[in-house]
Design a protein around this motif. Structure first.
Motif, PDB file in Angstrom:
ATOM      1  N   GLU B 358      85.259  30.329  75.502  1.00 19.56           N
ATOM      2  CA  GLU B 358      83.871  29.911  75.316  1.00 19.56           C
ATOM      3  C   GLU B 358      83.790  28.395  75.129  1.00 19.56           C
ATOM      4  OE1 GLU B 358      80.805  33.002  73.868  1.00 19.56           O
ATOM      5  OE2 GLU B 358      81.782  32.106  72.111  1.00 19.56           O
ATOM      6  N   ARG B 359      84.741  27.861  74.330  1.00 25.01           N
ATOM      7  CA  ARG B 359      84.651  26.410  74.115  1.00 25.01           C
ATOM      8  C   ARG B 359      85.043  25.650  75.385  1.00 25.01           C
ATOM      9  NH1 ARG B 359      89.149  26.484  69.694  1.00 25.01           N
ATOM     10  NH2 ARG B 359      91.021  25.976  70.862  1.00 25.01           N
ATOM     11  N   ILE B 360      85.947  26.225  76.188  1.00 19.68           N
ATOM     12  CA  ILE B 360      86.296  25.555  77.442  1.00 19.68           C
ATOM     13  C   ILE B 360      85.068  25.512  78.362  1.00 19.68           C
ATOM     14  CG2 ILE B 360      87.705  25.710  79.547  1.00 19.68           C
ATOM     15  CD1 ILE B 360      89.956  26.898  77.853  1.00 19.68           C
ATOM     16  N   VAL B 361      84.376  26.662  78.474  1.00 13.82           N
ATOM     17  CA  VAL B 361      83.200  26.724  79.363  1.00 13.82           C
ATOM     18  C   VAL B 361      82.074  25.825  78.847  1.00 13.82           C
ATOM     19  CG1 VAL B 361      81.351  28.261  80.171  1.00 13.82           C
ATOM     20  CG2 VAL B 361      83.731  28.997  80.327  1.00 13.82           C
ATOM     21  N   LYS B 362      81.954  25.740  77.515  1.00 13.29           N
ATOM     22  CA  LYS B 362      80.887  24.910  76.931  1.00 13.29           C
ATOM     23  C   LYS B 362      81.172  23.413  77.033  1.00 13.29           C
ATOM     24  CE  LYS B 362      78.767  27.876  73.432  1.00 13.29           C
ATOM     25  NZ  LYS B 362      79.028  28.380  72.064  1.00 13.29           N
ATOM     26  N   GLY B 363      82.369  23.055  77.471  1.00  8.91           N
ATOM     27  CA  GLY B 363      82.707  21.641  77.573  1.00  8.91           C
ATOM     28  C   GLY B 363      83.293  21.089  76.282  1.00  8.91           C
ATOM     29  N   ALA B 364      83.869  21.962  75.474  1.00  8.55           N
ATOM     30  CA  ALA B 364      84.487  21.494  74.226  1.00  8.55           C
ATOM     31  C   ALA B 364      85.964  21.878  74.178  1.00  8.55           C
ATOM     32  CB  ALA B 364      83.734  22.073  73.032  1.00  8.55           C
ATOM     33  N   GLY B 365      86.567  22.100  75.364  1.00  2.00           N
ATOM     34  CA  GLY B 365      87.974  22.483  75.420  1.00  2.00           C
ATOM     35  C   GLY B 365      88.881  21.323  75.044  1.00  2.00           C
ATOM     36  N   THR B 366      90.055  21.657  74.564  1.00  2.00           N
ATOM     37  CA  THR B 366      90.994  20.585  74.215  1.00  2.00           C
ATOM     38  C   THR B 366      92.299  20.772  74.993  1.00  2.00           C
ATOM     39  OG1 THR B 366      91.863  21.864  72.378  1.00  2.00           O
ATOM     40  CG2 THR B 366      90.059  20.354  71.878  1.00  2.00           C
ATOM     41  N   GLY B 367      93.136  19.756  74.965  1.00  2.00           N
ATOM     42  CA  GLY B 367      94.354  19.717  75.765  1.00  2.00           C
ATOM     43  C   GLY B 367      95.263  20.938  75.652  1.00  2.00           C
ATOM     44  N   GLY B 368      95.401  21.472  74.466  1.00  4.33           N
ATOM     45  CA  GLY B 368      96.344  22.587  74.295  1.00  4.33           C
ATOM     46  C   GLY B 368      95.752  23.957  74.539  1.00  4.33           C
ATOM     47  N   ASP B 369      94.499  24.027  74.977  1.00  7.34           N
ATOM     48  CA  ASP B 369      93.817  25.318  75.039  1.00  7.34           C
ATOM     49  C   ASP B 369      94.437  26.320  76.015  1.00  7.34           C
ATOM     50  OD1 ASP B 369      92.098  24.884  73.007  1.00  7.34           O
ATOM     51  OD2 ASP B 369      90.321  24.498  74.239  1.00  7.34           O
ATOM     52  N   ILE B 370      94.926  25.820  77.149  1.00  8.23           N
ATOM     53  CA  ILE B 370      95.496  26.751  78.135  1.00  8.23           C
ATOM     54  C   ILE B 370      96.758  27.392  77.560  1.00  8.23           C
ATOM     55  CG2 ILE B 370      96.517  26.955  80.440  1.00  8.23           C
ATOM     56  CD1 ILE B 370      94.605  24.763  81.369  1.00  8.23           C
ATOM     57  N   GLU B 371      97.599  26.555  76.935  1.00  8.40           N
ATOM     58  CA  GLU B 371      98.832  27.087  76.344  1.00  8.40           C
ATOM     59  C   GLU B 371      98.504  28.050  75.202  1.00  8.40           C
ATOM     60  OE1 GLU B 371     101.490  26.735  78.003  1.00  8.40           O
ATOM     61  OE2 GLU B 371     100.413  25.316  79.295  1.00  8.40           O
ATOM     62  N   LEU B 372      97.477  27.709  74.453  1.00  7.62           N
ATOM     63  CA  LEU B 372      97.073  28.563  73.333  1.00  7.62           C
ATOM     64  C   LEU B 372      96.600  29.930  73.841  1.00  7.62           C
ATOM     65  CD1 LEU B 372      96.699  28.713  70.271  1.00  7.62           C
ATOM     66  CD2 LEU B 372      94.434  27.677  70.542  1.00  7.62           C
ATOM     67  N   LEU B 373      95.823  29.916  74.935  1.00  9.36           N
ATOM     68  CA  LEU B 373      95.360  31.172  75.538  1.00  9.36           C
ATOM     69  C   LEU B 373      96.552  32.044  75.946  1.00  9.36           C
ATOM     70  CD1 LEU B 373      92.429  30.165  77.931  1.00  9.36           C
ATOM     71  CD2 LEU B 373      92.307  31.852  76.083  1.00  9.36           C
ATOM     72  N   LEU B 374      97.531  31.387  76.587  1.00 13.82           N
ATOM     73  CA  LEU B 374      98.701  32.140  77.058  1.00 13.82           C
ATOM     74  C   LEU B 374      99.518  32.685  75.895  1.00 13.82           C
ATOM     75  CD1 LEU B 374      99.745  29.829  80.048  1.00 13.82           C
ATOM     76  CD2 LEU B 374      98.723  32.118  80.182  1.00 13.82           C
ATOM     77  N   GLU B 375      99.568  31.908  74.814  1.00 14.06           N
ATOM     78  CA  GLU B 375     100.305  32.337  73.624  1.00 14.06           C
ATOM     79  C   GLU B 375      99.643  33.575  72.997  1.00 14.06           C
ATOM     80  OE1 GLU B 375     103.087  31.067  72.573  1.00 14.06           O
ATOM     81  OE2 GLU B 375     103.231  32.160  70.668  1.00 14.06           O
ATOM     82  N   VAL B 376      98.320  33.530  72.896  1.00 16.86           N
ATOM     83  CA  VAL B 376      97.608  34.673  72.319  1.00 16.86           C
ATOM     84  C   VAL B 376      97.781  35.893  73.232  1.00 16.86           C
ATOM     85  CG1 VAL B 376      95.362  35.582  71.592  1.00 16.86           C
ATOM     86  CG2 VAL B 376      95.915  33.197  71.122  1.00 16.86           C
TER      87      VAL B 376
END
Lengths: 154, 420
Positions: B358-376
């Motif tokens: 949601e934060r990525i789509v809203k334009g509030a994503g941060t650098g580590g978000d993709i890795e964090l998604l994969l980790e979860v």
């Protein structure tokens, strides 16, 4: 307390099953159809009728998304916004319902005419977007025909 | 290929028993009642039929496990809880051809020694409930159901049980719990339903389309049936196609037709002649495929070799204009809503993934978000009772695997926005 007609209907449904508890979901539908939602009293009465503890009835009734736990408007709009419907513009329909009727998801219009629930796929992906109004199915919706359809629900 | 499952579909009265019988209906039941139950199970085994609900388990094998269990009574359940987003293939069977399902279930009940059957129908199909109940009354009046089916001394009682809006009840053990009047939460297996299912009795759960294939197998025989479509998983298959194609809808085609043929031949190609970007081939839980990976035979055995799964055969088509990160978010919202809450990794983890997306789509994503998604996602996959958690994790993993650049673009834009 449930009226005699409802008790008779539940007892008739009860005969389809080997055990009473299997009749719980159908019984909850029976009481919901009567009042538009499942009142705390109705949960108690269904529990007594089927010999299921009241807390268990509540646990079951609140698990399923199609049971209502507060009074609804005269007509219930169940609009799908899942992926296929989203691709075909369901989100703008949600905005339109807010603008036109003051309806927000899980809310009721101020005049009590409509309630809106967002659905997770109602199996009309090929003719998306789609909604159920009460038990009527409507698909291939757009900004124009959705309002025409809803006009017939007063 | 001549249609079988949808053969009568253009007749406006197709749901009526008279029309069904006119089109050759209930002949297979008469034939089956002359056979020994074990021979029917043998035919279904030899036909190669695999369950059409999504998992593709060999139907004959499932049946033989239940048949071998001495406990009585036995139950036959139809999974008509078609809830996998993108899937609408069972609806035409339920609404337009209910007697085909009923005939398939009576034959199955006789083969298995089950005298009671229930059709677990999703609450979202109120029209199908009325149609099915009407068809059951007609079948009862004409002696296709009841204490003495066609005067052969065989009993089979069938009724509709309406679900109430829970995707998880499509999972067979959750379906059984729901039928028992409980919250629909998956059970640990074993024991399997074929030994301890509804009310702890041997229970066979099959999908609507699976039952609809049974009369066909009896009619033409296992040999002829096994020659239709793919050798490894034969038979006709219903594919429901949605999204950006010219002619979306439900198509009956031989199992193993390629995804490209479905999209470009049967559905007329991409709407507006735009470019194809991605396809989800078998319902929202199956891995997304990029446009250059659609030359794959759509059957249970081939799809895993091509990076996805057949699932329910629900093809969702995305053209070049679609923001796939948004699609991934909507799919994840769905899984969050439908998680039954039993297993912590799914109940908590899917919500976390939704929040990050949601934060990525809203334009509030941060650098580590993709890795964090994969980790979860990694901490959900394989750590839950049922495949819902796996599906949710796999959706995120595969959208990132094939379309990582789109996630990165969103995050890059956020950074620009933040510094401006």
């Amino acid at each position: 307390m449930l009226n005699e007609k409802l008790v008779a209907e539940i007892n008739r449904l009860r005969s389809k099953y080997k055990d009473a508890r299997s009749c719980l979901l159908p019984s909850l539908y029976v009481v919901q159809r009567e009042e538009g939602w499942i009142t705390p009293d109705a949960m108690t009465a269904v529990g007594e009728l089927l010999n299921v503890p009241k807390a268990t009835v509540k646990g079951v009734a609140t698990f399923y998304s199609m049971y209502r736990h507060k009074p609804m408007g005269r007509h219930l709009i169940q609009l799908c916004t899942n992926v296929a419907c989203m691709l075909m513009g369901a989100e703008s329909l949600v905005d339109l319902l807010k603008e036109k009727y003051g309806l927000t998801p899980n809310g009721t219009s101020p005049d009590g005419r409509f309630s809106l629930v967002i659905m997770e796929c109602i199996g009309a992906c090929g003719t998306a977007p789609a909604m159920l109004v009460d038990t009527d199915f409507h698909d291939s919706l757009n900004d124009k025909n959705i309002l025409e359809i809803l006009e017939s629900y007063q | 290929m001549e249609k079988y499952l949808l053969r009568n579909i253009d007749n406006p009265d197709s749901a009526h028993l008279v029309e069904y019988v006119k089109a050759g209906g209930y002949k297979a039941l008469a034939k089956a009642l002359e056979m020994k139950p074990a021979d029917i199970i043998g035919e279904v085994k030899n036909s190669g039929l695999r369950g059409r609900g999504g998992a593709g388990f060999p139907t004959g094998m499932k049946w033989s496990f239940a048949a071998a269990d001495p406990k009585r009574p036995k139950y036959l359940l139809c999974n008509a809880d078609e809830g996998e987003p993108g899937t609408f293939k069972d609806r035409p069977l339920l609404e337009k051809n209910p007697h085909l399902l009923i005939e398939g279930m009576v034959i199955s009940g006789y083969a298995l020694g089950a005298e009671y059957g229930y059709i677990y129908l999703r609450g979202e199909y109120p029209a199908a409930k009325d149609i099915l109940e009407g068809a059951l009354r007609q079948a009862h009046e004409k002696g296709y159901l009841g204490d003495n089916v066609l005067g052969k001394g065989v009993a089979f009682h069938l009724s509709v049980h309406q679900g109430a809006g829970a995707y998880i009840c499509g999972e067979e053990t959750a379906l059984i719990d729901s039928l028992e009047g409980k919250r629909g939460q998956p059970r640990i297996k074993p024991p399997f339903p074929v030994n301890e299912g509804y009310l702890s009795k041997p229970t066979v759960v099959n999908n609507v389309e699976t039952f609809a294939n049974i009369p066909y197998i009896i009619e033409i025989g296992a040999d002829a049936y096994s020659k239709i479509g793919s050798a490894e998983c034969p038979g006709p298959k219903l594919y429901s196609v949605s999204g950006h194609v010219k002619k979306p809808g439900v198509y009956e085609l031989p199992m193993g037709v390629t995804l490209r043929e479905i999209i470009y031949v049967h559905c007329g190609g991409i709407a507006g002649d735009r470019k194809l970007k991605a396809v989800i081939p078998g319902g929202i839980s199956t891995p997304v495929l990029p446009a250059d990976k659609i030359d794959c035979p759509m059957d249970f055995a081939s799809m895993p070799k091509h990076g996805s799964m057949l699932g329910s055969g629900a093809v969702m088509v995305f053209d070049e204009t679609v923001d796939l990160v948004k699609v991934c978010l909507r799919a994840t919202k769905f899984f969050e809503h439908e998680s039954c809450g039993k297993c912590t990794p799914c109940r908590e983890g899917v919500g976390w993934m939704r929040s990050i997306l949601e934060r990525i789509v809203k334009g509030a994503g941060t650098g580590g978000d993709i890795e964090l998604l994969l980790e979860v996602a990694k901490n959900i996959a394989g750590k839950t009772f049922c495949p819902l958690g796996d599906g949710a994790a796999s959706v995120v993993q595969h959208f990132i695997k094939h379309f990582r650049n789109e996630f990165e673009e969103h995050i890059e834009k956020s950074k620009v926005g933040a510094s401006a």
